[in-house]
Each structure stands twice: as structure tokens, then as C-alpha cells.
Design a protein around this motif. Structure first.
Motif, PDB file in Angstrom:
ATOM      1  N   ARG A  44       0.971  -1.142   0.021  1.00  0.00           N
ATOM      2  CA  ARG A  44      -0.145   0.134   0.047  1.00  0.00           C
ATOM      3  C   ARG A  44       0.922   1.231  -0.025  1.00  0.00           C
ATOM      4  O   ARG A  44       0.607   2.255  -0.743  1.00  0.00           O
ATOM      5  CB  ARG A  44      -0.855   0.056   1.272  1.00  0.00           C
ATOM      6  CG  ARG A  44      -1.592   1.239   1.558  1.00  0.00           C
ATOM      7  CD  ARG A  44      -2.874   1.412   0.218  1.00  0.00           C
ATOM      8  NE  ARG A  44      -3.572   2.501   0.535  1.00  0.00           N
ATOM      9  CZ  ARG A  44      -4.119   3.279  -0.472  1.00  0.00           C
ATOM     10  NH1 ARG A  44      -3.986   2.890  -1.755  1.00  0.00           N
ATOM     11  NH2 ARG A  44      -5.063   4.228  -0.208  1.00  0.00           N
ATOM     12  N   ALA A  45       2.004   1.330   0.782  1.00  0.00           N
ATOM     13  CA  ALA A  45       2.734   2.239   0.826  1.00  0.00           C
ATOM     14  C   ALA A  45       3.259   2.800  -0.590  1.00  0.00           C
ATOM     15  O   ALA A  45       3.391   3.842  -0.969  1.00  0.00           O
ATOM     16  CB  ALA A  45       4.159   1.947   1.825  1.00  0.00           C
ATOM     17  N   TYR A  46       3.796   1.694  -1.220  1.00  0.00           N
ATOM     18  CA  TYR A  46       4.367   1.827  -2.547  1.00  0.00           C
ATOM     19  C   TYR A  46       3.436   2.485  -3.563  1.00  0.00           C
ATOM     20  O   TYR A  46       3.764   3.311  -4.587  1.00  0.00           O
ATOM     21  CB  TYR A  46       4.946   0.470  -3.158  1.00  0.00           C
ATOM     22  CG  TYR A  46       6.057   0.061  -2.291  1.00  0.00           C
ATOM     23  CD1 TYR A  46       7.055   0.766  -1.523  1.00  0.00           C
ATOM     24  CD2 TYR A  46       6.600  -1.262  -2.266  1.00  0.00           C
ATOM     25  CE1 TYR A  46       7.978   0.516  -0.679  1.00  0.00           C
ATOM     26  CE2 TYR A  46       7.772  -1.856  -1.700  1.00  0.00           C
ATOM     27  CZ  TYR A  46       8.346  -0.967  -0.706  1.00  0.00           C
ATOM     28  OH  TYR A  46       9.540  -1.403   0.063  1.00  0.00           O
ATOM     29  N   LYS A  47       2.124   2.040  -3.503  1.00  0.00           N
ATOM     30  CA  LYS A  47       1.101   2.545  -4.219  1.00  0.00           C
ATOM     31  C   LYS A  47       0.746   4.190  -4.131  1.00  0.00           C
ATOM     32  O   LYS A  47       0.674   4.326  -5.138  1.00  0.00           O
ATOM     33  CB  LYS A  47      -0.227   1.456  -3.994  1.00  0.00           C
ATOM     34  CG  LYS A  47      -1.189   1.910  -5.068  1.00  0.00           C
ATOM     35  CD  LYS A  47      -2.465   0.968  -4.936  1.00  0.00           C
ATOM     36  CE  LYS A  47      -3.513   1.303  -5.887  1.00  0.00           C
ATOM     37  NZ  LYS A  47      -4.839   0.323  -5.435  1.00  0.00           N
ATOM     38  N   ILE A  48       0.755   4.164  -2.794  1.00  0.00           N
ATOM     39  CA  ILE A  48       0.444   5.701  -2.680  1.00  0.00           C
ATOM     40  C   ILE A  48       1.893   6.549  -3.010  1.00  0.00           C
ATOM     41  O   ILE A  48       1.579   7.702  -3.768  1.00  0.00           O
ATOM     42  CB  ILE A  48       0.500   5.926  -1.042  1.00  0.00           C
ATOM     43  CG1 ILE A  48      -0.780   5.151  -0.712  1.00  0.00           C
ATOM     44  CG2 ILE A  48       0.306   7.342  -0.514  1.00  0.00           C
ATOM     45  CD1 ILE A  48      -0.991   5.302   1.057  1.00  0.00           C
ATOM     46  N   ASP A  91       3.770   5.872  -5.424  1.00  0.00           N
ATOM     47  CA  ASP A  91       3.886   5.824  -7.003  1.00  0.00           C
ATOM     48  C   ASP A  91       2.714   6.858  -7.587  1.00  0.00           C
ATOM     49  O   ASP A  91       3.057   7.759  -8.474  1.00  0.00           O
ATOM     50  CB  ASP A  91       3.671   4.428  -7.564  1.00  0.00           C
ATOM     51  CG  ASP A  91       4.562   3.472  -7.347  1.00  0.00           C
ATOM     52  OD1 ASP A  91       5.798   3.928  -6.997  1.00  0.00           O
ATOM     53  OD2 ASP A  91       4.244   2.215  -7.580  1.00  0.00           O
ATOM     54  N   HIS A  92       1.711   7.062  -6.800  1.00  0.00           N
ATOM     55  CA  HIS A  92       0.665   7.814  -7.219  1.00  0.00           C
ATOM     56  C   HIS A  92       1.448   9.405  -7.103  1.00  0.00           C
ATOM     57  O   HIS A  92       1.240  10.202  -8.094  1.00  0.00           O
ATOM     58  CB  HIS A  92      -0.502   7.768  -6.542  1.00  0.00           C
ATOM     59  CG  HIS A  92      -1.497   9.006  -6.472  1.00  0.00           C
ATOM     60  ND1 HIS A  92      -2.324   8.893  -7.503  1.00  0.00           N
ATOM     61  CD2 HIS A  92      -1.495   9.985  -5.899  1.00  0.00           C
ATOM     62  CE1 HIS A  92      -3.030  10.287  -7.353  1.00  0.00           C
ATOM     63  NE2 HIS A  92      -2.775  10.922  -6.405  1.00  0.00           N
ATOM     64  N   TYR A  93       1.990   9.721  -5.858  1.00  0.00           N
ATOM     65  CA  TYR A  93       2.400  10.857  -5.865  1.00  0.00           C
ATOM     66  C   TYR A  93       3.427  11.404  -6.571  1.00  0.00           C
ATOM     67  O   TYR A  93       3.656  12.501  -7.322  1.00  0.00           O
ATOM     68  CB  TYR A  93       2.934  11.293  -4.471  1.00  0.00           C
ATOM     69  CG  TYR A  93       1.493  11.864  -3.457  1.00  0.00           C
ATOM     70  CD1 TYR A  93       0.917  12.952  -3.764  1.00  0.00           C
ATOM     71  CD2 TYR A  93       1.010  10.697  -2.295  1.00  0.00           C
ATOM     72  CE1 TYR A  93      -0.242  13.110  -2.904  1.00  0.00           C
ATOM     73  CE2 TYR A  93       0.024  11.154  -1.702  1.00  0.00           C
ATOM     74  CZ  TYR A  93      -0.658  12.263  -2.095  1.00  0.00           C
ATOM     75  OH  TYR A  93      -1.668  12.667  -1.128  1.00  0.00           O
ATOM     76  N   ARG A  94       4.717  10.477  -6.929  1.00  0.00           N
ATOM     77  CA  ARG A  94       5.657  10.711  -7.846  1.00  0.00           C
ATOM     78  C   ARG A  94       5.321  10.900  -9.176  1.00  0.00           C
ATOM     79  O   ARG A  94       5.691  11.746 -10.043  1.00  0.00           O
ATOM     80  CB  ARG A  94       6.629   9.375  -7.746  1.00  0.00           C
ATOM     81  CG  ARG A  94       7.144   9.442  -6.337  1.00  0.00           C
ATOM     82  CD  ARG A  94       8.241   8.138  -6.334  1.00  0.00           C
ATOM     83  NE  ARG A  94       9.489   8.612  -6.956  1.00  0.00           N
ATOM     84  CZ  ARG A  94      10.424   7.857  -7.576  1.00  0.00           C
ATOM     85  NH1 ARG A  94      10.080   6.388  -7.385  1.00  0.00           N
ATOM     86  NH2 ARG A  94      11.491   8.345  -8.100  1.00  0.00           N
ATOM     87  N   SER A  95       3.966  10.179  -9.647  1.00  0.00           N
ATOM     88  CA  SER A  95       3.673  10.430 -11.005  1.00  0.00           C
ATOM     89  C   SER A  95       2.958  11.856 -11.255  1.00  0.00           C
ATOM     90  O   SER A  95       2.959  12.274 -12.475  1.00  0.00           O
ATOM     91  CB  SER A  95       2.520   9.421 -11.296  1.00  0.00           C
ATOM     92  OG  SER A  95       1.366   9.769 -10.796  1.00  0.00           O
ATOM     93  N   ASN A  96       2.763  12.490 -10.245  1.00  0.00           N
ATOM     94  CA  ASN A  96       2.254  13.794 -10.259  1.00  0.00           C
ATOM     95  C   ASN A  96       3.367  14.817 -10.000  1.00  0.00           C
ATOM     96  O   ASN A  96       3.151  16.089  -9.734  1.00  0.00           O
ATOM     97  CB  ASN A  96       0.911  14.008  -9.443  1.00  0.00           C
ATOM     98  CG  ASN A  96      -0.204  13.195  -9.861  1.00  0.00           C
ATOM     99  OD1 ASN A  96      -0.619  13.166 -10.926  1.00  0.00           O
ATOM    100  ND2 ASN A  96      -0.838  12.688  -8.915  1.00  0.00           N
TER     101      ASN A  96
END
Length: 449
Positions: free
Chosen positions: A74-78, A80-85
Motif C-alpha cells: 500500500r505504501a508503494y502504491k501511494i 507511486d501515485h504522488y511521484r507520477s504527479n
């Protein structure tokens, strides 16, 4: 700078074993501590996904994520989301420290080990645009550590908002311990000064306190000084200790006089051969009953921790351990299936022996068997684990275990505490859903008294 600290939900918090009260006990103290190291001009938010939804459509300047092994997915998913932005992400915590290369795949920066020294340096470098990929904890001192930013915590959503530590790590080196991987290769135990401890205690309202230290009595000199200072504060507290610390001297009496009423003890196994295998020299099975009796006579309840799946265990380990705990008057039991966490000596040994069955970190929740056991199959282990919990918390066994105490007060305290903790799940769910946890704290204090 706008900084968002996030504790992603543990995998087990989303599983059939989900107990809302268990994951609404303590606020994320580590994140509140890091928040205290930010500049006064920073805009800071702390989000604990166990008690609130993580809003992902915001635009902070920096996201800091704390990892444990079963929230890493879950940490990595969150992250990845922020880094993609285009938002900077830093990851730290026990799992990131154990697996820094893995964590770096999802973060701009990985904070390894304790962050009290490295986090301020990271923030300074970030503001200057020269942050590094990795920051090691380096030399750590708690002499001038500010108090955690409890003003950023939603205290009303936790049963025990008054939680704190006055030490970090543990002087013991148990082969299976997740904490040992966090301090691998360096100093493994740190303490605060007495004035700093008392300052933090004074900063928290209410009579109930929970010390989250791995071993409350690890530094006997400091502990004894603390208990003398706490005597007369009219506090009631809980914490983790070891069997030998109960028997060594009169520290346990000093603790009781200061308000110690419930002890978490890692018995781990009632098989002496298993104890030797784990390097847990401090707990000897022959001393268990002496320690239990001493605590009972004082009026201190016991939350016993047990591990299933050590190599000397047979299929009878589940029923034998459960019956022993009941007959010993253990108030609550915390059971685990042995889990070889990455970074520990146990993991390295099992990896070398080819016994690791999966590295799917979601399953490393102490409820699943993730390695090959010499005598017990995966199905047998997981069925036995569930049966042990169910049997221990049957009403008949709660009554029997309560009756093992010498004094009526302890019998009633045991029955009330164990029954309320495990037998009124719908009530706890209602209380949490309606944000009424704060109103139950007085009942907890009355039970502990």
C-alpha cells in the motif's frame, strides 16, 4: 513547505481478521516525532489510514511514508501515485530500512534507521535542491529532541492517545525479532534523559498511559528513577517487560507503586528447546510460573505473547500453549505464527536453507506460514493458529483463567478486561463508528485500577 506524513493501512487491517479496536489503539507516534523536527513555517499534516481516508488528489511539496512489512504494498502504491504527479516522496520505517533498494524503486529518498538525525539533514538538503537518494541514521542523540506534534493527531479517534516511548530498540538480540533488522550493524538501544521523559508525561492529559518501549525495564537504572518520579502522579500505565526483569530485583514493585497495571510479556514458547533456538536467553521456561505468581500477587495483569512454528514445535503446540496460558491466569493472549522478517538472522538462515516459501510481503502478517516447517504443514499451522485464539477466548476458558488468580479483585479485573476486549466486537465497532472512543477511557482506567 507543505509536508504530508502518511501511515498506510497494514494489510491485516483490511483482512477478515480486521478488528477496528485493535487498529484504533495508538496514534503514529513516529510520524508525530518527525513532524516536530520540521520548521515552524512548514504546513504539516499527519494521516493514519487506519482511522481516516487518505486523500490523494492534493498537492503537497513532500510526502513522507512510514513502512512496515505488511503495509509496504500500500505504501508503494501511494508513493507511486504522488511521484507520477511530480511530488517528492520519502520513505522510511522498518521495512524500508530492511529493504532499502526495494523501497527506492518507489521513492525519491529512502530514510534508513532512526530519523531523528537524518530527517532534519534531509529536509535541509531538499530545501537546497541537493537531496540524496539514501540517508542513514548516523549518530543519534535524544538529548534535545522536541516533544512529538500531538496537536496534529486526531486524538479522539484513538483509545490510547497517551502513548509514548522513553527508549528505542532493545539490548536483546532475538533471532526472529523484526526490531533487530532496524538496528542491524550498529547500536541497538537508546534512551531519553529523565527530564525529557517527565516533560512528555506532563504534556499529556488524563490518567492512562501506554509505554510503547520494546522493553520497559531494559535500562533498570533509568526505569527505577522514572518509577520513583511517577509515584504520586496518579497515573495507570501499561508496557512490555521480560520474565527475568520481574524476578531480578524489586523494580516490578516500584513500577506497581508508580501505576503499572498491565504487562505485555513475550513468553514466545513453553518449550525450553525452542527458547534456546531463538537466542532469547532472558526468558527461561522454569521462571515463567515464578514471574506470573509475582505479578499476580502485586495485581498486574499479563498479556502473553506466544509464537507457533518454532522448529521444535509439534502439532500439539496450539492446544498445549493455550491450555498453559489458561491455567496460568494469562489475561489476554497475542499469538503469532513464526515469521522470518527480511533483515533478521532468522530470514537469512531460512533463505540459505531454501525454506522460504514466498516473499509476498502481504503474507508476512504472523497469521500465515511463509516458510517450510519440519513437522507442521501450512494448512495445519494456520488452522491451529485460529483454533488457539478461539479456544483461549471462549467464555468458559475466560472464566477458568480468571479463577486462577489468588485474589477476588484480580479475578474480576481479568474477567472484565478479557471479556470486554474480545467478546463485545459489535459494541467496539459502534463506539468507533460514532467516534466515542474518548468516552471509554475512564472505563479502561477503572478496570486497570
Amino acid at each position: 513547505m507543505k509536508i504530508k506524513f502518511i501511515l498506510p493501512a497494514l494489510e491485516e487491517a483490511k483482512s477478515p481478521f480486521w478488528r477496528p479496536i485493535k487498529y484504533s489503539l495508538f496514534p503514529p507516534l513516529g510520524l508525530a516525532t518527525l513532524a516536530s523536527l520540521c520548521d515552524e513555517s512548514d504546513e504539516i499534516e499527519i494521516v493514519d489510514e487506519h482511522i481516516q481516508e487518505v486523500i490523494l488528489d492534493d498537492e503537497p511539496d513532500l510526502v513522507c511514508i512510514e513502512t512496515y512489512i505488511t503495509n509496504s504494498h500500500r505504501a508503494y502504491k501511494i508513493a507511486d501515485h504522488y511521484r507520477s504527479n511530480g511530488i517528492k516522496v520519502a520513505i522510511g520505517g522498518v521495512h524500508a530500512t530492511s529493504m532499502p533498494t526495494e523501497a527506492k524503486m518507489h521513492a525519491d529518498t529512502v530514510l534508513i534507521g532512526l530519523g531523528e538525525s537524518s530527517f532534519p539533514k534531509f529536509l535541509k538538503d531538499l530545501r537546497e535542491g541537493k537531496e540524496l537518494d539514501y540517508y542513514n541514521q548516523g549518530a543519534v542523540s535524544f538529548d534535545y529532541l522536541p516533544l512529538p506534534r500531538r496537536d496534529l493527531i486526531k486524538s479522539e479517534k484513538y483509545l490510547v492517545p497517551n502513548s509514548m516511548v522513553f527508549s528505542r530498540g532493545c539490548p536483546n538480540r532475538c533471532s526472529f525479532c523484526y526490531i533487530s533488522s532496524f538496528y542491524k550493524g550498529g547500536k541497538s538501544f537508546y534512551t531519553y534523559k529523565i527530564d525529557r521523559i517527565l516533560e512528555e508525561i506532563d504534556s499529556m492529559k488524563g490518567r492512562h498511559l501506554y509505554f510503547l518501549d520494546d522493553n520497559l525495564f531494559a535500562d533498570k537504572k533509568l526505569s527505577r528513577e522514572l518509577f520513583r518520579e511517577m509515584k504520586g502522579m496518579n497515573k495507570f500505565f501499561q508496557g512490555a517487560i521480560t520474565v527475568d526483569s520481574v524476578l531480578d530485583d524489586d523494580t516490578i514493585e516500584l513500577a506497581y507503586e508508580a501505576g503499572f497495571r498491565s504487562a505485555f510479556i513475550g513468553f514466545e514458547s513453553i518449550n525450553q528447546d525452542n527458547i534456546r533456538l531463538t537466542n532469547k536467553r532472558s526468558n527461561l521456561v522454569d521462571n515463567y510460573r515464578r514471574a506470573i505468581k509475582r505479578l499476580d500477587q502485586l495485581g498486574i495483569m499479563i498479556n502473553g505473547s506466544f509464537i507457533f512454528g518454532l522448529d521444535k514445535d509439534n502439532l500439539d503446540v496450539f492446544d498445549r500453549t493455550t491450555q498453559w496460558a489458561i491455567n496460568s491466569g494469562i489475561t489476554t493472549a497475542t499469538n503469532h505464527i513464526l515469521t522470518p522478517y527480511p533483515g533478521t538472522a532468522l530470514f537469512e538462515k531460512m533463505k540459505e536453507e531454501g525454506r522460504i516459501l514466498t516473499e509476498e510481503w502481504k503474507l508476512y502478517d504472523t497469521r500465515h506460514l511463509v516458510f517450510s516447517h519440519p513437522k507442521i504443514s501450512k494448512e495445519q499451522m494456520e488452522v491451529g493458529y485460529k483454533r488457539a485464539y478461539n479456544n483461549f477466548y471462549k467464555w468458559g476458558n475466560i472464566i477458568k483463567s480468571s479463577s486462577e488468580h489468588e485474589h477476588l479483585k484480580m479475578k474480576l479485573k481479568h474477567f472484565t478486561y478479557a471479556g470486554a476486549w474480545k467478546k463485545f466486537e459489535p459494541v467496539w465497532n459502534f463506539i468507533i463508528k460514532n467516534e466515542q472512543l474518548s468516552k471509554t477511557r475512564s472505563a479502561l482506567v477503572k478496570t486497570l485500577k
